[in-house]
Design an enzyme around this catalytic site. Structure first.
Site, PDB file in Angstrom:
ATOM      1  N   GLY A 109      15.362 -13.410   2.534  1.00  0.00           N
ATOM      2  CA  GLY A 109      14.023 -13.714   2.040  1.00  0.00           C
ATOM      3  C   GLY A 109      13.254 -14.609   3.001  1.00  0.00           C
ATOM      4  N   SER A 110      12.504 -15.555   2.447  1.00  0.00           N
ATOM      5  CA  SER A 110      11.568 -16.355   3.248  1.00  0.00           C
ATOM      6  C   SER A 110      12.237 -17.297   4.236  1.00  0.00           C
ATOM      7  CB  SER A 110      10.658 -17.156   2.321  1.00  0.00           C
ATOM      8  OG  SER A 110       9.875 -16.287   1.523  1.00  0.00           O
ATOM      9  N   THR A 111      13.574 -17.519   4.119  1.00  0.00           N
ATOM     10  CA  THR A 111      14.244 -18.366   5.111  1.00  0.00           C
ATOM     11  C   THR A 111      14.213 -17.728   6.497  1.00  0.00           C
ATOM     12  OG1 THR A 111      16.384 -17.381   4.516  1.00  0.00           O
ATOM     13  CG2 THR A 111      15.791 -19.453   3.441  1.00  0.00           C
TER      14      THR A 111
END
Length: 592
Positions: free
Chosen positions: A315-317
């Site tokens: 995801g956004s990591t």
């Protein structure tokens, strides 16, 4: 006149006293044997003696070695001399795994059969088995059977006192793990033969195991040693192993992860703490876990080292890597503005979106607000090959080389097959899979001013040489952006640490089951502390949290609590005067 005695019969015949008649003259008493018969008897006796002589020569000459071996097999024994397995310690010398002496109880079934029944019942009780099970083991035509392995010394003494013929003991070792479930997935465990089966026990098997020795002895029929013949090979104990793990930080990470998993009633969780200076793994924990000292009841879920073996969509990591590449190739600056309104964006036949409509955002704000649309627009300015090279250079999709068993490579598809929508979604961590340890390793490029070094589970004495991935200036710019994520306007204010400047990136992603996305989530956070001189990288993953599912409120507090306690344990001086943490009542939710 003196009368003379009768003259003896010189022919050997007996003379009758009354008539003077020789017995041999009686035809009934005469023996008439043919001459060949006596010669045949003499010949048979001669042949028999010759056969005996030849047999003696054969046994004493030609078959000597064979007969000696047969004899030795009945009284000579080779005893195995076990080698002590090396200890495993943490970086400060605290013992994490050691071998304690125990005994194996074995039997010669033929000799035990005649033992009194009351003693056999007592033996079964001491061995913690039923009478039927003991009888089944003893009902064997083999000359040697194990009754039970790794029996404690006090129990062994009681068994010996029973004095049952044919019951013997053999020295061996049992592994003991003082830290129990806290260190289970790092240290691993051994089997009944004292061979590593998981964790560092398996990874360092050759180092820890040592080499067993052996001696030749003579035993009587009761199994007693009556003579020590020779030493065949001396045992060589295994070497001790010093891990990179810090027991204090490990306990902090374990307890904080456990609290989060329990609080959110999650299916599982994982955490890893890495020293940014050396690449040493200071802590690694998983939930659920197990006690390596008691493996009587184990499940696959307990044994899984999720930090190393499980992959998930980050995801956004993953957004910082896309932005870092654009900054490093001079395509954008932190202040470059991208229009993200109206919160939706169509690429081909697919539509992506943000959790909120943000309007115009700078590159720095795209990281702070975790905008999918902003990250996708940045990514579509770059060739797929450059993004693929960035991902693979930091280790995504590559087989890890840190020597830990079960480590997986994850998945990054070849860039030649990327469509625009796939390039866009991979830029914010969808359509790509990584393990938590890979994610923590990749964040080294931001903590180490642009280079990356290998991870190590053993203590490092010399500073490793890094591989340059991005420029030092790009790394500094990214750290400033990551610091805004934990500010009140970011997606993870819960990750703030009093007295320290920290930063990181939240991640929330749907899980894939049966090849389709389902409404189950993985919440994650990867962060750096302290930002002024990075020392720690901490990555947290919570699998299927209930109630909340965003990375900020679920994984952020775990990072904050571990970072705060670990920095103090390492005597890292504070770099911020801010001690009051401000968390908005309704923190910003990141885009998925």
């Amino acid at each position: 006149m003196t009368r003379m005695p009768p003259r003896p019969n010189l022919s050997g015949g007996r003379v009758a006293a009354s008539k003077g008649v020789a017995f041999s003259s009686n035809p009934i008493l005469q023996v008439k044997l043919p001459a060949w018969r006596s010669r045949f008897v003499l010949f048979v006796l001669f042949v028999a003696f010759v056969a005996l002589i030849l047999r003696a020569l054969w046994l004493q000459g030609v078959s000597t070695d064979f007969l000696q071996k047969q004899g030795a097999s009945r009284y000579a024994r080779t005893l195995e001399l076990p080698a002590t397995r090396g200890k495993i310690t943490d970086r400060n010398g605290q013992v994490l795994a050691s071998s304690v002496p125990v005994k194996a109880i074995w039997a010669i079934p033929e000799d035990v059969q005649a033992a009194p029944k009351d003693k056999l019942r007592e033996l079964a009780k001491l061995l913690e088995m039923s009478d039927a099970d003991l009888r089944k083991k003893l009902d064997s035509d083999r000359s040697f059977v194990y009754l039970k392995r790794q029996v404690e010394q006090d129990t062994t003494d009681k068994i010996v006192k029973l004095g049952i013929p044919g019951i013997e003991t053999r020295k061996e070792y049992k592994r003991f793990y003082p830290e129990g479930e806290v260190m289970a997935h790092v240290v691993g465990f051994t089997n009944i033969e004292d061979a590593g089966q998981d964790g560092m026990e398996l990874a360092a098997q050759k180092t820890l195991a040592g080499v067993t020795g052996s001696r030749r002895v003579i035993k009587d029929r009761l199994g007693r040693i009556v003579e020590d013949i020779e030493s065949i090979r001396d045992p060589h104990d295994g070497r001790d192993l010093t891990l990179s793990i810090d027991s204090k930080i490990q306990y902090i990470a374990f307890t904080q992860l456990k609290e989060a998993v329990d609080k959110f009633k999650a299916k599982a969780g994982g955490i890893i703490v890495v020293d940014a200076k050396t690449g040493e793994v200071l802590a690694l924990a998983n939930m659920p876990t197990y006690n390596p000292n008691d493996r009587s009841v184990l499940t696959g879920a307990q044994l899984r080292n999720r930090v190393v073996t499980d992959t998930f969509e980050p995801g956004s990591t993953l957004k910082p890597f896309t932005v870092a590449l654009a900054l490093d190739t001079k395509r954008v600056t932190p202040s470059t503005v991208f229009q993200t309104a109206p919160g939706k964006m169509t690429i081909g036949t697919a539509t992506i979106g943000d959790s909120h409509a943000h309007g115009p955002l700078t590159v720095a704000q795209i990281i702070e607000k975790s905008s999918n649309i902003g990250t996708a627009k940045i990514a579509l300015q770059m060739p797929p090959e450059e993004m693929w090279e960035m991902f693979t250079t930091v280790g995504f999709g590559q087989q890890p080389k840190f020597g830990f068993p079960g480590a997986v490579a994850g998945r990054v598809r070849p860039y030649k097959s990327w469509r625009p929508i796939e390039q866009a979604t991979m830029s914010y961590g969808h359509g790509i899979s990584v393990s938590l340890i890979q994610l923590a390793h990749a964040y080294l490029i931001f903590a180490r001013n642009g280079d990356i070094i290998p991870l190590s589970f053993t203590k490092v004495n010399d500073s490793p040489i890094g591989q340059r991935v991005i420029s030092e200036n790009t790394a500094l710019q990214m750290r400033r952006m990551l610091e805004t994520v934990v500010a009140p306007g970011g997606t993870a204010p819960q990750a703030q640490v009093p007295g320290y400047r920290v930063g990181g990136k939240t991640g929330t992603a749907y899980k894939i089951e049966g090849g389709k996305y389902v409404r189950k989530y993985v919440a994650s956070f990867s962060g750096i502390a302290p930002m002024s001189d990075p020392r720690l990288i901490i990555s947290v993953m919570i699998d299927e949290p209930q109630g909340q599912h965003y990375g900020g409120p679920v994984a952020g507090p775990v990072f904050a609590n571990v970072a705060a306690n670990a920095l103090r344990a390492l005597n890292v001086p504070p770099d911020s005067s801010v001690t009051n943490i401000i968390i908005p009542k309704e923190p910003l939710e990141e885009s998925m």
